[in-house]
Write an enzyme that holds these catalytic residues in place. Structure first.
Site, PDB file in Angstrom:
ATOM      1  CB  SER A  41      -0.955   0.016   1.195  1.00  0.00           C
ATOM      2  OG  SER A  41      -0.241   0.177   2.405  1.00  0.00           O
ATOM      3  CE  LYS A  59      -3.005   2.215   4.719  1.00  0.00           C
ATOM      4  NZ  LYS A  59      -2.814   1.253   3.605  1.00  0.00           N
TER       5      LYS A  59
END
Length: 223
Positions: A35, A89
């Protein structure tokens, strides 16, 4: 049992102090998914500064004092507001920001992120490679590579506009078409932030031959 504890009290004290250190001061975090490609790869282990934003009571999310303020562009580890899973993230929007994605392009407070030249690459996906695009994205003078995978059919390429609530943050993966981030799990409250990932400690090619990637050892994640 008392004799066992007495004989090993030094080691037990070390384990307790080590646990406090990992939960309140500094930690490491392995990268399990794609990701954050291309900036973080599966098999990277990153150093996390737990004192970057807050001093917390060990083993809890209770904040004792603020030690710094999150910035747009920080790579952050946090507990998912959906199920408590630890995630990593990119923090892209602060409380009060108005955020949207317009056909993949990030727009904050009406200002579109700067984009550099597009690079075509082939990225691992399942048992084979898949075409992907990389572009240099710049916000507030901070730049990074982000990646898009046009053949993936499910991502949310248009999003918002939404206003980030007070005390919360919006997170996106750098691999925008293959990331379960704030588009799906919602905004992240400050007390869910664990710390700022500052550099890669070690790395190994877990998708290939497990050989060390020495060129990534000690690589900074900052500007």
């Amino acid at each position: 049992m008392k004799d066992l504890i007495r004989a090993n009290k030094g080691f037990i004290l070390f384990l307790c102090l080590f646990g406090v250190f990992r939960t309140a001061v500094a930690d490491w975090n392995p990268i399990p998914s794609s990701s954050m490609r291309p900036n973080l790869l599966e098999g990277d282990v990153v150093f996390v500064n737990r004192l970057a934003y807050d001093l917390k009571v060990p083993l809890t999310n209770e904040i004792v004092a603020h030690t710094g303020e999150p910035r747009r562009g920080d790579v952050v580890t946090f507990d998912s507001p959906r199920d408590g899973t630890r995630l990593i993230k990119r923090l892209v929007a602060l409380p009060g920001d108005v955020v949207e994605l317009r056909n993949e392009r990030l727009v904050i407070n009406g200002r579109a992120a700067g984009w550099g030249p597009v690079e075509q690459v082939v990225e691992p996906f399942g048992d084979a490679g898949i075409p992907a695009l990389r572009v240099r994205e710049e916000i507030d003078g901070r730049a990074r590579q982000v990646q898009f995978v046009p053949q993936i059919r499910t991502p949310m390429r248009n999003f918002g506009p939404v206003t980030v609530p007070a005390g919360q943050y919006l997170m996106l993966g750098d691999n925008r078409d293959n990331s379960a981030d704030s588009r799906y799990i919602g905004f992240v409250p400050r007390d869910h932030l664990i710390g700022r990932a500052e550099r890669v400690l070690v790395s190994a090619d877990t998708l290939g031959n497990w050989m060390p990637r020495f060129e990534r050892f000690g690589m900074s994640l900052g500007d």
